[in-house]
Design a protein around this motif. Structure first.
Motif, PDB file in Angstrom:
ATOM      1  N   ASN A  17       0.807  -1.222   0.000  1.00 45.23           N
ATOM      2  CA  ASN A  17       0.000   0.000   0.000  1.00 45.23           C
ATOM      3  C   ASN A  17       0.840   1.272   0.000  1.00 45.23           C
ATOM      4  O   ASN A  17       0.310   2.361  -0.191  1.00 45.23           O
ATOM      5  CB  ASN A  17      -0.940   0.005   1.218  1.00 45.23           C
ATOM      6  N   LEU A  18       2.139   1.148   0.220  1.00 37.73           N
ATOM      7  CA  LEU A  18       3.017   2.320   0.192  1.00 37.73           C
ATOM      8  C   LEU A  18       3.369   2.683  -1.241  1.00 37.73           C
ATOM      9  O   LEU A  18       3.278   1.851  -2.147  1.00 37.73           O
ATOM     10  CB  LEU A  18       4.305   2.030   0.968  1.00 37.73           C
ATOM     11  N   GLU A  19       3.835   3.898  -1.452  1.00 35.85           N
ATOM     12  CA  GLU A  19       4.291   4.309  -2.783  1.00 35.85           C
ATOM     13  C   GLU A  19       5.397   3.370  -3.246  1.00 35.85           C
ATOM     14  O   GLU A  19       6.360   3.115  -2.522  1.00 35.85           O
ATOM     15  CB  GLU A  19       4.811   5.743  -2.743  1.00 35.85           C
ATOM     16  N   ASN A  20       5.261   2.819  -4.403  1.00 34.31           N
ATOM     17  CA  ASN A  20       6.200   1.875  -5.007  1.00 34.31           C
ATOM     18  C   ASN A  20       6.317   0.558  -4.227  1.00 34.31           C
ATOM     19  O   ASN A  20       7.205  -0.234  -4.493  1.00 34.31           O
ATOM     20  CB  ASN A  20       7.588   2.492  -5.191  1.00 34.31           C
ATOM     21  N   GLY A  21       5.459   0.325  -3.243  1.00 30.55           N
ATOM     22  CA  GLY A  21       5.469  -0.946  -2.525  1.00 30.55           C
ATOM     23  C   GLY A  21       6.746  -1.209  -1.749  1.00 30.55           C
ATOM     24  O   GLY A  21       7.129  -2.355  -1.546  1.00 30.55           O
ATOM     25  N   LYS A  22       7.412  -0.155  -1.323  1.00 30.77           N
ATOM     26  CA  LYS A  22       8.687  -0.352  -0.625  1.00 30.77           C
ATOM     27  C   LYS A  22       8.890   0.674   0.460  1.00 30.77           C
ATOM     28  O   LYS A  22       8.282   1.732   0.455  1.00 30.77           O
ATOM     29  CB  LYS A  22       9.864  -0.326  -1.589  1.00 30.77           C
ATOM     30  N   ILE A  23       9.773   0.312   1.371  1.00 36.54           N
ATOM     31  CA  ILE A  23      10.193   1.239   2.407  1.00 36.54           C
ATOM     32  C   ILE A  23      11.715   1.201   2.467  1.00 36.54           C
ATOM     33  O   ILE A  23      12.309   0.127   2.451  1.00 36.54           O
ATOM     34  CB  ILE A  23       9.548   0.911   3.773  1.00 36.54           C
ATOM     35  N   PHE A  24      12.325   2.397   2.464  1.00 33.34           N
ATOM     36  CA  PHE A  24      13.773   2.512   2.585  1.00 33.34           C
ATOM     37  C   PHE A  24      14.126   2.739   4.056  1.00 33.34           C
ATOM     38  O   PHE A  24      13.469   3.506   4.744  1.00 33.34           O
ATOM     39  CB  PHE A  24      14.303   3.677   1.747  1.00 33.34           C
ATOM     40  N   LEU A  25      15.179   2.087   4.531  1.00 32.85           N
ATOM     41  CA  LEU A  25      15.541   2.163   5.942  1.00 32.85           C
ATOM     42  C   LEU A  25      16.649   3.168   6.248  1.00 32.85           C
ATOM     43  O   LEU A  25      16.890   3.479   7.412  1.00 32.85           O
ATOM     44  CB  LEU A  25      15.948   0.776   6.446  1.00 32.85           C
ATOM     45  N   HIS A  26      17.319   3.714   5.233  1.00 29.91           N
ATOM     46  CA  HIS A  26      18.415   4.660   5.445  1.00 29.91           C
ATOM     47  C   HIS A  26      17.994   5.814   6.338  1.00 29.91           C
ATOM     48  O   HIS A  26      18.586   6.071   7.387  1.00 29.91           O
ATOM     49  CB  HIS A  26      18.943   5.176   4.107  1.00 29.91           C
ATOM     50  N   ASP A  27      16.964   6.542   5.934  1.00 28.48           N
ATOM     51  CA  ASP A  27      16.520   7.702   6.713  1.00 28.48           C
ATOM     52  C   ASP A  27      15.801   7.277   7.987  1.00 28.48           C
ATOM     53  O   ASP A  27      15.965   7.905   9.032  1.00 28.48           O
ATOM     54  CB  ASP A  27      15.595   8.593   5.878  1.00 28.48           C
ATOM     55  N   LEU A  28      15.014   6.213   7.912  1.00 35.56           N
ATOM     56  CA  LEU A  28      14.246   5.761   9.065  1.00 35.56           C
ATOM     57  C   LEU A  28      15.143   5.409  10.247  1.00 35.56           C
ATOM     58  O   LEU A  28      14.845   5.738  11.388  1.00 35.56           O
ATOM     59  CB  LEU A  28      13.388   4.550   8.673  1.00 35.56           C
ATOM     60  N   LEU A  29      16.275   4.751   9.972  1.00 36.88           N
ATOM     61  CA  LEU A  29      17.169   4.300  11.036  1.00 36.88           C
ATOM     62  C   LEU A  29      18.455   5.118  11.155  1.00 36.88           C
ATOM     63  O   LEU A  29      19.258   4.880  12.048  1.00 36.88           O
ATOM     64  CB  LEU A  29      17.547   2.831  10.809  1.00 36.88           C
ATOM     65  N   GLY A  30      18.676   6.048  10.229  1.00 33.31           N
ATOM     66  CA  GLY A  30      19.919   6.809  10.238  1.00 33.31           C
ATOM     67  C   GLY A  30      21.110   5.941   9.868  1.00 33.31           C
ATOM     68  O   GLY A  30      22.180   6.048  10.465  1.00 33.31           O
ATOM     69  N   LEU A  31      20.940   5.085   8.858  1.00 35.65           N
ATOM     70  CA  LEU A  31      22.014   4.177   8.459  1.00 35.65           C
ATOM     71  C   LEU A  31      23.193   4.955   7.875  1.00 35.65           C
ATOM     72  O   LEU A  31      23.005   5.950   7.183  1.00 35.65           O
ATOM     73  CB  LEU A  31      21.507   3.175   7.416  1.00 35.65           C
ATOM     74  N   THR A  32      24.410   4.506   8.151  1.00 33.17           N
ATOM     75  CA  THR A  32      25.613   5.167   7.644  1.00 33.17           C
ATOM     76  C   THR A  32      26.489   4.237   6.808  1.00 33.17           C
ATOM     77  O   THR A  32      27.493   4.678   6.261  1.00 33.17           O
ATOM     78  CB  THR A  32      26.458   5.721   8.803  1.00 33.17           C
ATOM     79  N   SER A  33      26.147   2.964   6.715  1.00 30.29           N
ATOM     80  CA  SER A  33      27.010   2.020   6.018  1.00 30.29           C
ATOM     81  C   SER A  33      26.360   1.381   4.800  1.00 30.29           C
ATOM     82  O   SER A  33      27.045   0.753   3.999  1.00 30.29           O
ATOM     83  CB  SER A  33      27.452   0.901   6.975  1.00 30.29           C
ATOM     84  N   CYS A  34      25.048   1.517   4.663  1.00 34.51           N
ATOM     85  CA  CYS A  34      24.358   0.871   3.547  1.00 34.51           C
ATOM     86  C   CYS A  34      22.949   1.437   3.433  1.00 34.51           C
ATOM     87  O   CYS A  34      22.513   2.193   4.286  1.00 34.51           O
ATOM     88  CB  CYS A  34      24.295  -0.645   3.750  1.00 34.51           C
ATOM     89  N   GLU A  35      22.270   1.049   2.378  1.00 31.63           N
ATOM     90  CA  GLU A  35      20.839   1.319   2.217  1.00 31.63           C
ATOM     91  C   GLU A  35      20.146  -0.029   2.159  1.00 31.63           C
ATOM     92  O   GLU A  35      20.671  -0.975   1.553  1.00 31.63           O
ATOM     93  CB  GLU A  35      20.555   2.108   0.936  1.00 31.63           C
ATOM     94  N   ILE A  36      19.017  -0.137   2.812  1.00 36.73           N
ATOM     95  CA  ILE A  36      18.225  -1.359   2.814  1.00 36.73           C
ATOM     96  C   ILE A  36      16.798  -0.965   2.465  1.00 36.73           C
ATOM     97  O   ILE A  36      16.268   0.011   2.999  1.00 36.73           O
ATOM     98  CB  ILE A  36      18.248  -2.049   4.195  1.00 36.73           C
TER      99      ILE A  36
END
Length: 125
Positions: A17-36
């Motif tokens: 139901n989300l835009e493009n059917g995906k959720i990115f975790l970089h901003d949500l978790l403040g990732l510094t080593s990868c994007e998931i």
């Protein structure tokens, strides 16, 4: 100072139901080593374009369903339990070829940047 971050996302079957059917975790978790990203692709859907990366390899972990990845014009069948690593320069796209939703995790990281991993990066305290 807290040395961890925890967030709640929707149930996987609600990601569609989300835009493009995906959720990115970089901003949500403040990732510094990868994007998931966690992805849910509806039955019959094919990403309408190919893409490649400048420096990041991608690792796909299929959680549910069946699909076909086209990597450098070569079709690669994937299903629950499949794991695929794609080098940055490879052209790629993905389609749901199954009878249900197709769920996978995609991890992006800079190629050749990992210097410690597994137990070599662990310290018993």
């Amino acid at each position: 100072m807290q040395n961890y971050t925890t967030k709640e996302i929707r149930k996987l079957d609600e990601l569609i139901n989300l835009e493009n059917g995906k959720i990115f975790l970089h901003d949500l978790l403040g990732l510094t080593s990868c994007e998931i990203s966690i992805n849910t692709v509806p039955k019959g859907f094919k990403v309408p374009f190919n893409h490649k990366h400048k420096q990041n390899e991608e690792i796909y972990i299929v959680l549910k369903g069946r699909g076909e990845m086209t990597i450098d014009n070569e079709p690669v069948e994937v299903k629950e339990g499949s794991i695929v690593k794609i080098d940055p320069q490879a052209s790629r796209t993905i389609a749901n070829t199954g009878d249900n939703e197709f769920e996978f995790i995609c991890i992006q990281g800079k190629k050749d940047s990992l210097s410690q991993y597994g137990l070599s990066d662990a310290e018993i305290v």
